[in-house]
Design a protein around this motif. Sequence first.
Motif, PDB file in Angstrom:
ATOM      1  N   ALA A   1       0.854  -1.190   0.000  1.00 17.98           N
ATOM      2  CA  ALA A   1       0.000   0.000   0.000  1.00 17.98           C
ATOM      3  C   ALA A   1       0.888   1.237   0.000  1.00 17.98           C
ATOM      4  N   ASP A   2       0.435   2.276  -0.712  1.00 17.89           N
ATOM      5  CA  ASP A   2       1.172   3.535  -0.677  1.00 17.89           C
ATOM      6  C   ASP A   2       0.538   4.473   0.358  1.00 17.89           C
ATOM      7  N   ALA A   3       1.012   5.714   0.402  1.00 20.16           N
ATOM      8  CA  ALA A   3       0.561   6.653   1.428  1.00 20.16           C
ATOM      9  C   ALA A   3      -0.921   6.987   1.317  1.00 20.16           C
ATOM     10  N   SER A   4      -1.471   6.861   0.114  1.00 20.90           N
ATOM     11  CA  SER A   4      -2.899   7.138  -0.084  1.00 20.90           C
ATOM     12  C   SER A   4      -3.761   5.889   0.083  1.00 20.90           C
ATOM     13  N   GLU A   5      -3.129   4.772   0.512  1.00 21.83           N
ATOM     14  CA  GLU A   5      -3.781   3.474   0.703  1.00 21.83           C
ATOM     15  C   GLU A   5      -4.296   2.877  -0.604  1.00 21.83           C
ATOM     16  N   GLN A   6      -3.637   3.217  -1.702  1.00 22.90           N
ATOM     17  CA  GLN A   6      -3.845   2.487  -2.951  1.00 22.90           C
ATOM     18  C   GLN A   6      -2.975   1.234  -2.888  1.00 22.90           C
ATOM     19  N   PHE A   7      -3.527   0.098  -3.313  1.00 20.73           N
ATOM     20  CA  PHE A   7      -2.804  -1.167  -3.226  1.00 20.73           C
ATOM     21  C   PHE A   7      -2.101  -1.477  -4.540  1.00 20.73           C
ATOM     22  N   TRP A   8      -0.903  -2.063  -4.400  1.00 24.70           N
ATOM     23  CA  TRP A   8      -0.058  -2.423  -5.529  1.00 24.70           C
ATOM     24  C   TRP A   8       0.520  -3.813  -5.293  1.00 24.70           C
ATOM     25  N   THR A   9       0.953  -4.456  -6.351  1.00 25.36           N
ATOM     26  CA  THR A   9       1.614  -5.768  -6.231  1.00 25.36           C
ATOM     27  C   THR A   9       3.024  -5.682  -6.807  1.00 25.36           C
ATOM     28  N   ASP A  10       3.769  -6.770  -6.617  1.00 30.89           N
ATOM     29  CA  ASP A  10       5.039  -6.895  -7.316  1.00 30.89           C
ATOM     30  C   ASP A  10       4.809  -6.855  -8.825  1.00 30.89           C
ATOM     31  N   LYS A  11       5.879  -6.575  -9.561  1.00 33.27           N
ATOM     32  CA  LYS A  11       5.805  -6.500 -11.016  1.00 33.27           C
ATOM     33  C   LYS A  11       6.002  -7.886 -11.625  1.00 33.27           C
TER      34      LYS A  11
ATOM     35  N   THR B  82       9.663  -3.219  -4.240  1.00 35.64           N
ATOM     36  CA  THR B  82      10.642  -2.422  -3.502  1.00 35.64           C
ATOM     37  C   THR B  82      11.842  -2.051  -4.365  1.00 35.64           C
ATOM     38  N   LYS B  83      12.049  -2.763  -5.483  1.00 37.98           N
ATOM     39  CA  LYS B  83      13.119  -2.409  -6.426  1.00 37.98           C
ATOM     40  C   LYS B  83      12.641  -1.412  -7.473  1.00 37.98           C
ATOM     41  N   GLU B  84      11.327  -1.246  -7.552  1.00 37.50           N
ATOM     42  CA  GLU B  84      10.745  -0.317  -8.521  1.00 37.50           C
ATOM     43  C   GLU B  84      10.440   1.037  -7.886  1.00 37.50           C
ATOM     44  N   ARG B  85      10.240   1.042  -6.576  1.00 36.94           N
ATOM     45  CA  ARG B  85       9.820   2.264  -5.897  1.00 36.94           C
ATOM     46  C   ARG B  85      10.672   2.528  -4.676  1.00 36.94           C
ATOM     47  N   ASP B  86      10.604   3.757  -4.200  1.00 39.13           N
ATOM     48  CA  ASP B  86      11.241   4.137  -2.954  1.00 39.13           C
ATOM     49  C   ASP B  86      10.602   3.332  -1.819  1.00 39.13           C
ATOM     50  N   LYS B  87      11.422   2.612  -1.066  1.00 38.19           N
ATOM     51  CA  LYS B  87      10.899   1.759  -0.007  1.00 38.19           C
ATOM     52  C   LYS B  87      10.107   2.540   1.038  1.00 38.19           C
ATOM     53  N   SER B  88      10.458   3.801   1.237  1.00 38.42           N
ATOM     54  CA  SER B  88       9.756   4.602   2.233  1.00 38.42           C
ATOM     55  C   SER B  88       8.366   5.026   1.760  1.00 38.42           C
ATOM     56  N   ALA B  89       8.086   4.838   0.451  1.00 41.05           N
ATOM     57  CA  ALA B  89       6.800   5.276  -0.103  1.00 41.05           C
ATOM     58  C   ALA B  89       5.753   4.183  -0.108  1.00 41.05           C
ATOM     59  N   ILE B  90       6.152   2.939   0.186  1.00 39.13           N
ATOM     60  CA  ILE B  90       5.212   1.818   0.169  1.00 39.13           C
ATOM     61  C   ILE B  90       5.382   0.979   1.434  1.00 39.13           C
ATOM     62  N   THR B  91       4.309   0.281   1.789  1.00 42.83           N
ATOM     63  CA  THR B  91       4.317  -0.603   2.955  1.00 42.83           C
ATOM     64  C   THR B  91       3.884  -1.996   2.530  1.00 42.83           C
ATOM     65  N   LEU B  92       4.635  -3.020   2.946  1.00 42.23           N
ATOM     66  CA  LEU B  92       4.227  -4.397   2.689  1.00 42.23           C
ATOM     67  C   LEU B  92       3.018  -4.716   3.543  1.00 42.23           C
ATOM     68  N   VAL B  93       1.911  -5.097   2.906  1.00 37.49           N
ATOM     69  CA  VAL B  93       0.666  -5.371   3.615  1.00 37.49           C
ATOM     70  C   VAL B  93       0.480  -6.865   3.840  1.00 37.49           C
ATOM     71  N   SER B  94       0.683  -7.667   2.780  1.00 32.40           N
ATOM     72  CA  SER B  94       0.494  -9.120   2.874  1.00 32.40           C
ATOM     73  C   SER B  94       1.507  -9.816   1.989  1.00 32.40           C
ATOM     74  N   HIS B  95       2.054 -10.902   2.514  1.00 32.62           N
ATOM     75  CA  HIS B  95       2.950 -11.727   1.708  1.00 32.62           C
ATOM     76  C   HIS B  95       2.141 -12.543   0.697  1.00 32.62           C
ATOM     77  N   ALA B  96       2.826 -13.018  -0.336  1.00 36.96           N
ATOM     78  CA  ALA B  96       2.190 -13.851  -1.355  1.00 36.96           C
ATOM     79  C   ALA B  96       1.570 -15.089  -0.714  1.00 36.96           C
ATOM     80  N   ARG B  97       0.472 -15.544  -1.289  1.00 35.09           N
ATOM     81  CA  ARG B  97      -0.165 -16.763  -0.785  1.00 35.09           C
ATOM     82  C   ARG B  97       0.704 -17.993  -1.023  1.00 35.09           C
TER      83      ARG B  97
END
Length: 261
Positions: free
Chosen positions: A199-209, A229-244
Amino acid sequence: MKKWWGDINFEINEVKTWRIGSRKISVQRKYAEWLIWNEETNDESFEQLVLEDAVSIDGFTDIQPKRYLVNKTQDALRVAPLLANRSIIVRPSSTLNILPGEKIELSVSSPLWLAFFNIGSTLPISDLPFWLPSDSWFGPSTMVGELCYSKYTDARVSLQNIPKRSHRAITTISILNEHDELLTVDRINLPIPYLNLYADASEQFWTDKVCLTHHLDTARPSFYIKSLTKERDKSAITLVSHAREVADAHTFMRSIRSLVA
């Protein structure tokens, strides 16, 4: 807007509802059980997802809750958005013809599931989709392939054309044609269960590429997963859930035709 995921506190008999329009998932804490109401709708709503507090179960008389018994309920539940539990078939608005040596990127949105966990547990009490996509088969025959979910919209060449929705995650798909022939793409088998959710600061959800490659050498891996985390600034996103599911070497050694058609 109140944050609707994470560790959510409950008093005894308190009810909380996760609502998107008329779509509702409600939870009540009892002394030795959790009650969960799943009020589904036929059509997907694109209103904002909100977390509502309630003091009673009025309005649930037509829906029977599922009961999850424990020795004693904790003061909080861990609430986590999860990605789908199967691959999702996505389709661009029209056939893509990728020339030799060319690379394109698509953006795709996919629905989220809502899972509830006892604090400290990795096994969910309940794991419900906000909207369940229809089943679809991806493969050259009824004997070869896999059961997926179908998703025939929102595969866009421009990220700006993907609506930001609170109950969906956005995935970037990179397709590279290293072959000496045209690569035609009508459908893509997106391996959603192998992706982490952020999730980013606006709580929009994203996945790995997801990166797909059409090689001349068929023995080479056809896809790999690039951490967000290799595509974006790590401080701008938060890991919410690991892959199933955890991807291994065999996972990546799939033919390109098992991923695109």
